[in-house]
Design a protein around this motif. Structure first.
Motif, PDB file in Angstrom:
ATOM      1  N   GLN A  91      87.445  44.710  25.357  1.00  0.00           N
ATOM      2  CA  GLN A  91      86.085  44.917  24.841  1.00  0.00           C
ATOM      3  C   GLN A  91      86.020  46.214  24.164  1.00  0.00           C
ATOM      4  O   GLN A  91      86.631  47.045  24.087  1.00  0.00           O
ATOM      5  CB  GLN A  91      85.198  45.208  26.227  1.00  0.00           C
ATOM      6  N   PRO A  92      85.353  45.969  22.728  1.00  0.00           N
ATOM      7  CA  PRO A  92      85.151  47.085  21.979  1.00  0.00           C
ATOM      8  C   PRO A  92      84.391  48.243  22.765  1.00  0.00           C
ATOM      9  O   PRO A  92      83.355  48.014  23.390  1.00  0.00           O
ATOM     10  CB  PRO A  92      84.275  46.588  20.683  1.00  0.00           C
ATOM     11  N   TRP A  97      79.652  50.742  13.502  1.00  0.00           N
ATOM     12  CA  TRP A  97      80.677  50.454  14.441  1.00  0.00           C
ATOM     13  C   TRP A  97      80.504  48.981  14.637  1.00  0.00           C
ATOM     14  O   TRP A  97      81.410  48.059  14.898  1.00  0.00           O
ATOM     15  CB  TRP A  97      80.763  51.137  15.652  1.00  0.00           C
ATOM     16  N   TYR A  98      79.039  48.720  14.879  1.00  0.00           N
ATOM     17  CA  TYR A  98      78.935  47.169  15.302  1.00  0.00           C
ATOM     18  C   TYR A  98      79.271  46.387  14.227  1.00  0.00           C
ATOM     19  O   TYR A  98      79.827  45.130  14.801  1.00  0.00           O
ATOM     20  CB  TYR A  98      77.175  46.906  15.608  1.00  0.00           C
ATOM     21  N   GLN A 103      81.690  46.494  12.215  1.00  0.00           N
ATOM     22  CA  GLN A 103      83.075  46.358  12.089  1.00  0.00           C
ATOM     23  C   GLN A 103      83.746  45.711  13.283  1.00  0.00           C
ATOM     24  O   GLN A 103      84.672  45.034  12.983  1.00  0.00           O
ATOM     25  CB  GLN A 103      83.535  47.806  12.003  1.00  0.00           C
ATOM     26  N   ASN A 104      82.782  45.617  14.341  1.00  0.00           N
ATOM     27  CA  ASN A 104      83.336  45.099  15.764  1.00  0.00           C
ATOM     28  C   ASN A 104      82.711  43.789  16.047  1.00  0.00           C
ATOM     29  O   ASN A 104      83.382  42.987  16.589  1.00  0.00           O
ATOM     30  CB  ASN A 104      83.246  45.983  16.712  1.00  0.00           C
TER      31      ASN A 104
END
Length: 105
Positions: A41-42, A96-97, A99-100
């Protein structure tokens, strides 16, 4: 001293402080990090370097339990980074979101 925008925050903070030494206060953070890592999980860790509630040295220590999680340390931010620097924290989370997670699945 910064002041919260929420009138009941002091009462909530006092209740939290009184409950910290109670048995089964919360699950082990170290175990939770292991479960997240095992499930791939990221995770993003954001830490204020002026945090007086939990020392900033805890950020890198926690990251050892989930090395793939980026640790973002914010220089002029305290314990509640989302209150102290909402625009900065929101942008970090959005970046970040993106990217993931794919926005167009």
């Amino acid at each position: 001293v910064s002041q919260s925008r929420y009138p009941d925050v002091l009462a909530a903070f006092i209740c939290l402080g009184l409950s910290l030494d109670q048995p089964n206060y919360s699950p082990s953070l170290i175990k939770a990090l292991g479960l997240l890592q095992d499930a791939a999980q990221p995770l993003l860790i954001i830490w204020g370097m002026k945090d007086r509630a939990i020392p900033p040295s805890e950020g890198p220590r926690l990251q050892k339990y989930y090395p793939a999680a980026p640790l973002i340390q914010l220089a002029d931010v305290g314990h509640c980074a989302h209150d102290d620097a909402p625009n900065q924290v929101n942008q970090i989370i959005l970046d970040w979101y993106q990217q993931n997670f794919s926005l167009l699945s």
